[in-house]
Design a protein around this motif. Sequence first.
Motif, PDB file in Angstrom:
ATOM      1  N   ASP A   1      -7.184  -0.442  -3.926  1.00  0.00           N
ATOM      2  CA  ASP A   1      -6.261   0.227  -4.828  1.00  0.00           C
ATOM      3  C   ASP A   1      -6.923   0.383  -6.198  1.00  0.00           C
ATOM      4  OD1 ASP A   1      -4.230   1.064  -6.482  1.00  0.00           O
ATOM      5  OD2 ASP A   1      -2.741  -0.303  -5.647  1.00  0.00           O
TER       6      ASP A   1
ATOM      7  N   HIS B   1      -5.810   1.791  -8.817  1.00  0.00           N
ATOM      8  CA  HIS B   1      -4.853   1.660  -9.912  1.00  0.00           C
ATOM      9  C   HIS B   1      -4.694   0.197 -10.341  1.00  0.00           C
ATOM     10  CE1 HIS B   1      -1.459   2.571 -12.445  1.00  0.00           C
ATOM     11  NE2 HIS B   1      -0.722   1.684 -11.801  1.00  0.00           N
ATOM     12  N   THR B   2      -4.543  -0.708  -9.371  1.00  0.00           N
ATOM     13  CA  THR B   2      -4.365  -2.131  -9.687  1.00  0.00           C
ATOM     14  C   THR B   2      -5.667  -2.912  -9.584  1.00  0.00           C
ATOM     15  OG1 THR B   2      -3.866  -2.717  -7.392  1.00  0.00           O
ATOM     16  CG2 THR B   2      -2.007  -2.088  -8.803  1.00  0.00           C
TER      17      THR B   2
ATOM     18  N   VAL C   1      -7.727  -3.428   1.864  1.00  0.00           N
ATOM     19  CA  VAL C   1      -6.905  -2.853   0.801  1.00  0.00           C
ATOM     20  C   VAL C   1      -7.849  -2.427  -0.308  1.00  0.00           C
ATOM     21  CG1 VAL C   1      -5.137  -3.299  -0.944  1.00  0.00           C
ATOM     22  CG2 VAL C   1      -4.923  -4.330   1.334  1.00  0.00           C
TER      23      VAL C   1
ATOM     24  N   ALA D   1       0.820  -1.205   0.000  1.00  0.00           N
ATOM     25  CA  ALA D   1       0.000   0.000   0.000  1.00  0.00           C
ATOM     26  C   ALA D   1       0.862   1.266   0.000  1.00  0.00           C
ATOM     27  CB  ALA D   1      -0.932  -0.004   1.205  1.00  0.00           C
TER      28      ALA D   1
ATOM     29  N   ALA E   1      -3.881   4.435  -3.271  1.00  0.00           N
ATOM     30  CA  ALA E   1      -4.379   3.214  -2.642  1.00  0.00           C
ATOM     31  C   ALA E   1      -4.665   3.493  -1.174  1.00  0.00           C
ATOM     32  CB  ALA E   1      -3.350   2.097  -2.765  1.00  0.00           C
ATOM     33  N   HIS E   2      -5.603   2.748  -0.656  1.00  0.00           N
ATOM     34  CA  HIS E   2      -5.955   2.887   0.748  1.00  0.00           C
ATOM     35  C   HIS E   2      -5.850   1.521   1.406  1.00  0.00           C
ATOM     36  CE1 HIS E   2      -7.509   6.889  -0.041  1.00  0.00           C
ATOM     37  NE2 HIS E   2      -8.082   6.376  -1.122  1.00  0.00           N
ATOM     38  N   SER E   3      -5.262   1.513   2.576  1.00  0.00           N
ATOM     39  CA  SER E   3      -5.228   0.271   3.334  1.00  0.00           C
ATOM     40  C   SER E   3      -5.336   0.602   4.805  1.00  0.00           C
ATOM     41  CB  SER E   3      -3.938  -0.519   3.073  1.00  0.00           C
ATOM     42  OG  SER E   3      -2.841   0.117   3.684  1.00  0.00           O
TER      43      SER E   3
ATOM     44  N   ALA F   1       1.666   2.087  -3.653  1.00  0.00           N
ATOM     45  CA  ALA F   1       0.540   2.253  -4.572  1.00  0.00           C
ATOM     46  C   ALA F   1       0.065   3.706  -4.555  1.00  0.00           C
ATOM     47  CB  ALA F   1      -0.599   1.326  -4.176  1.00  0.00           C
TER      48      ALA F   1
END
Length: 128
Positions: A65, A67-68, A63, A16, A22-24, A19
């Motif tokens: 994200d 982007h992914t 998680v 994370a 991204a948030h985690s 990324a």
Amino acid sequence: MFLKALCVLAVYAVVAAFAHEAHSSQFLHKHDHHHQKVEFKDKHGHHHYDYYTHPKYEFGYKVKDPHTHDHKSQHEHRHHDSVKGHYSLKEPDHHHEREVHYHADKHSGFHADVKHSIHHIVPHHHHH
């Protein structure tokens, strides 16, 4: 199981961190109760004492994200010999989601209820 949870949380924290957008999140709570004195005899008949605490913990992580397209979460708790948990993840095709509720104990073993769902994409039509 406790060490596995810590390793998983560490890996997700590192992923994370690299990324974009991204948030985690993650948490871990270990509950220590009063120790119980346990007496036992060895093979020579000598008395020995040890202390035992019933295991109790709770952990979770999320998680997300964009982007992914990596979206997953898990929550688990243990009290004595009973473990209950839930995890979900978005499948690699980005349209299906897997959701698993599980529990385990020494009497009934491990059981998991797995559900799959699909997220339909509804196209928007523009009228001129």
